[in-house]
Write an enzyme that holds these catalytic residues in place. Sequence first.
Site, mmCIF file in Angstrom:
data_model
loop_
_atom_site.group_PDB
_atom_site.id
_atom_site.type_symbol
_atom_site.label_atom_id
_atom_site.label_comp_id
_atom_site.label_asym_id
_atom_site.label_seq_id
_atom_site.Cartn_x
_atom_site.Cartn_y
_atom_site.Cartn_z
ATOM 1 N N VAL A 1 -9.447 -8.943 -2.066
ATOM 2 C CA VAL A 1 -10.082 -8.606 -0.779
ATOM 3 C C VAL A 1 -11.606 -8.458 -0.902
ATOM 4 O O VAL A 1 -12.304 -8.431 0.105
ATOM 5 C CB VAL A 1 -9.492 -7.311 -0.156
ATOM 6 C CG1 VAL A 1 -8.049 -7.510 0.258
ATOM 7 C CG2 VAL A 1 -9.646 -6.115 -1.092
ATOM 8 N N ILE B 1 4.379 8.479 0.255
ATOM 9 C CA ILE B 1 5.422 7.459 0.390
ATOM 10 C C ILE B 1 5.857 7.019 -1.005
ATOM 11 O O ILE B 1 5.030 6.921 -1.922
ATOM 12 C CB ILE B 1 4.898 6.237 1.194
ATOM 13 C CG1 ILE B 1 4.150 6.684 2.467
ATOM 14 C CG2 ILE B 1 6.046 5.288 1.537
ATOM 15 C CD1 ILE B 1 4.947 7.493 3.466
ATOM 16 N N SER C 1 -4.937 6.980 5.275
ATOM 17 C CA SER C 1 -4.130 7.994 4.579
ATOM 18 C C SER C 1 -4.407 9.337 5.240
ATOM 19 O O SER C 1 -5.506 9.543 5.787
ATOM 20 C CB SER C 1 -4.556 8.064 3.106
ATOM 21 O OG SER C 1 -4.029 9.227 2.497
ATOM 22 N N SER D 1 -13.165 6.655 1.221
ATOM 23 C CA SER D 1 -12.805 5.290 1.633
ATOM 24 C C SER D 1 -11.831 5.319 2.818
ATOM 25 O O SER D 1 -11.963 4.543 3.765
ATOM 26 C CB SER D 1 -12.196 4.510 0.463
ATOM 27 O OG SER D 1 -10.907 4.991 0.122
ATOM 28 N N TYR E 1 -11.387 8.281 -2.934
ATOM 29 C CA TYR E 1 -10.299 7.771 -2.077
ATOM 30 C C TYR E 1 -10.419 8.332 -0.651
ATOM 31 O O TYR E 1 -10.297 7.612 0.329
ATOM 32 C CB TYR E 1 -8.972 8.181 -2.715
ATOM 33 C CG TYR E 1 -7.728 7.623 -2.053
ATOM 34 C CD1 TYR E 1 -7.363 6.294 -2.235
ATOM 35 C CD2 TYR E 1 -6.908 8.433 -1.271
ATOM 36 C CE1 TYR E 1 -6.202 5.784 -1.655
ATOM 37 C CE2 TYR E 1 -5.745 7.936 -0.687
ATOM 38 C CZ TYR E 1 -5.407 6.613 -0.885
ATOM 39 O OH TYR E 1 -4.264 6.113 -0.297
ATOM 40 N N ALA E 2 -10.698 9.646 -0.556
ATOM 41 C CA ALA E 2 -10.828 10.273 0.773
ATOM 42 C C ALA E 2 -11.983 9.651 1.544
ATOM 43 O O ALA E 2 -11.873 9.375 2.752
ATOM 44 C CB ALA E 2 -11.031 11.781 0.628
HETATM 45 P P1 NAP Z 1 0.563 -0.086 -4.530
HETATM 46 O O1 NAP Z 1 2.029 0.032 -4.745
HETATM 47 O O2 NAP Z 1 -0.378 0.292 -5.630
HETATM 48 O O3 NAP Z 1 0.247 -1.602 -4.057
HETATM 49 C C1 NAP Z 1 -1.047 -1.997 -3.753
HETATM 50 C C2 NAP Z 1 -1.151 -3.508 -3.887
HETATM 51 O O4 NAP Z 1 -2.510 -3.888 -3.605
HETATM 52 C C3 NAP Z 1 -0.838 -3.997 -5.310
HETATM 53 O O5 NAP Z 1 -0.022 -5.150 -5.259
HETATM 54 C C4 NAP Z 1 -2.222 -4.306 -5.853
HETATM 55 O O6 NAP Z 1 -2.235 -5.288 -6.872
HETATM 56 C C5 NAP Z 1 -2.925 -4.802 -4.619
HETATM 57 N N1 NAP Z 1 -4.385 -4.813 -4.772
HETATM 58 C C6 NAP Z 1 -5.149 -3.945 -5.475
HETATM 59 N N2 NAP Z 1 -6.436 -4.325 -5.412
HETATM 60 C C7 NAP Z 1 -6.493 -5.442 -4.647
HETATM 61 C C8 NAP Z 1 -7.534 -6.301 -4.230
HETATM 62 N N3 NAP Z 1 -8.805 -6.105 -4.621
HETATM 63 N N4 NAP Z 1 -7.246 -7.356 -3.431
HETATM 64 C C9 NAP Z 1 -5.965 -7.586 -3.065
HETATM 65 N N5 NAP Z 1 -4.928 -6.824 -3.456
HETATM 66 C C10 NAP Z 1 -5.185 -5.756 -4.233
HETATM 67 O O7 NAP Z 1 0.091 0.776 -3.277
HETATM 68 P P2 NAP Z 1 0.939 1.302 -2.007
HETATM 69 O O8 NAP Z 1 1.473 2.632 -2.324
HETATM 70 O O9 NAP Z 1 1.861 0.236 -1.537
HETATM 71 O O10 NAP Z 1 -0.250 1.523 -0.965
HETATM 72 C C11 NAP Z 1 -0.615 0.548 -0.004
HETATM 73 C C12 NAP Z 1 -1.696 1.126 0.881
HETATM 74 O O11 NAP Z 1 -1.236 2.345 1.471
HETATM 75 C C13 NAP Z 1 -2.983 1.486 0.143
HETATM 76 O O12 NAP Z 1 -4.098 1.215 0.951
HETATM 77 C C14 NAP Z 1 -2.844 2.979 -0.072
HETATM 78 O O13 NAP Z 1 -4.091 3.608 -0.223
HETATM 79 C C15 NAP Z 1 -2.152 3.391 1.206
HETATM 80 N N6 NAP Z 1 -1.423 4.655 1.130
HETATM 81 C C16 NAP Z 1 -0.350 4.790 0.282
HETATM 82 C C17 NAP Z 1 0.323 6.012 0.226
HETATM 83 C C18 NAP Z 1 1.514 6.230 -0.654
HETATM 84 O O14 NAP Z 1 2.030 7.358 -0.676
HETATM 85 N N7 NAP Z 1 2.015 5.232 -1.376
HETATM 86 C C19 NAP Z 1 -0.110 7.072 1.016
HETATM 87 C C20 NAP Z 1 -1.196 6.889 1.861
HETATM 88 C C21 NAP Z 1 -1.835 5.664 1.909
HETATM 89 P P3 NAP Z 1 -2.043 -4.856 -8.431
HETATM 90 O O15 NAP Z 1 -0.591 -4.967 -8.701
HETATM 91 O O16 NAP Z 1 -2.824 -5.846 -9.211
HETATM 92 O O17 NAP Z 1 -2.569 -3.470 -8.580
#
Ligand code: NAP
Length: 251
Positions: A66, A192, A144, A160, A157-158
């Site tokens: 991205v 999550i 978030s 962002s 993170y906060a």
């Molecule tokens: P995740 O399991 O870590 O998955 C994130 C995905 O984004 C991974 O496949 C990662 O690839 C990819 N990624 C990282 N950097 C990137 C880049 N520069 N360009 C394109 N793709 C990239 O995270 P998630 O838990 O599904 O979270 C998804 C979103 O929800 C995030 O924005 C996170 O901040 C937000 N969120 C999550 C939670 C939670 O509890 N899980 C809570 C609040 C908000 P790699 O495999 O190479 O790392």
Amino acid sequence: MMNKLTQDMQGKVCVVTGAARGLGRAISERLAGAGAKRVYVCDINLAPAHAWLEQYPNITGVELDVCDPAALAQLSARIVADHGRVDVLVNNAGITRDALLDKMTASDWDLVLNVNLKGVFLVTQAMYSLMKVQMQGAIVTISSIVGTDGNIGQSNYAASKGGVIAMTKGWAKEFARGGAQIRANCIAPGFINTEMTRAVPEKVLEKMTARIPLGRLGEPRDIAEGVLFLASDRARYITGQVLKIDGGLVL
Ligand code: NAP
């Protein structure tokens, strides 16, 4: 597999970032299952997606950082060539590099702000250039609850996640000029059950779960349902909003 409960995405072309696994995967599968014409599953590392992508004839995997404007220009050109339009953008890619403030390095600050904030700016700029021509589109950005309420050890993170909420509110006004029906909203998940959360120490997670009124961590599909709603025409009068999906954690 395809979820046929609704056909809210019938005929729509969608882009989801960071979608190889976790929330992005669940969101992509939900949009595809709701009848999307095409879902572009974009991720810096597509490897985890190879096993599930092939189950969906209407999903295309794209290796994409991205933060890479050249790759984004290529994606835009490809979408224009394939479909001539894009209807839905889900800004989901995000990373964490947690540390207490006195231990947080400037490079960890830069890394998180670059992917989570600048990445959202760059991808939205690329997709908005197509939506602007159509005068129509829906953008859903995954923020978030930390973006509104803060968290220990997450200054970067906060910042962002708060930043994407501020941008979204500005976009809701900016993108609707001239009668355009281009909406921008955020989802603010709580905790999550994904790999990102599995990085949180067990004890912290247990304490956190005890504070959630609904008594459990969220599942990726809980977020996917919210995204589907905000991306669909059912939410056609909703823009500039932040929908918390957190089991009641932040009230
Ligand atoms: P995740 O399991 O870590 O998955 C994130 C995905 O984004 C991974 O496949 C990662 O690839 C990819 N990624 C990282 N950097 C990137 C880049 N520069 N360009 C394109 N793709 C990239 O995270 P998630 O838990 O599904 O979270 C998804 C979103 O929800 C995030 O924005 C996170 O901040 C937000 N969120 C999550 C939670 C939670 O509890 N899980 C809570 C609040 C908000 P790699 O495999 O190479 O790392």
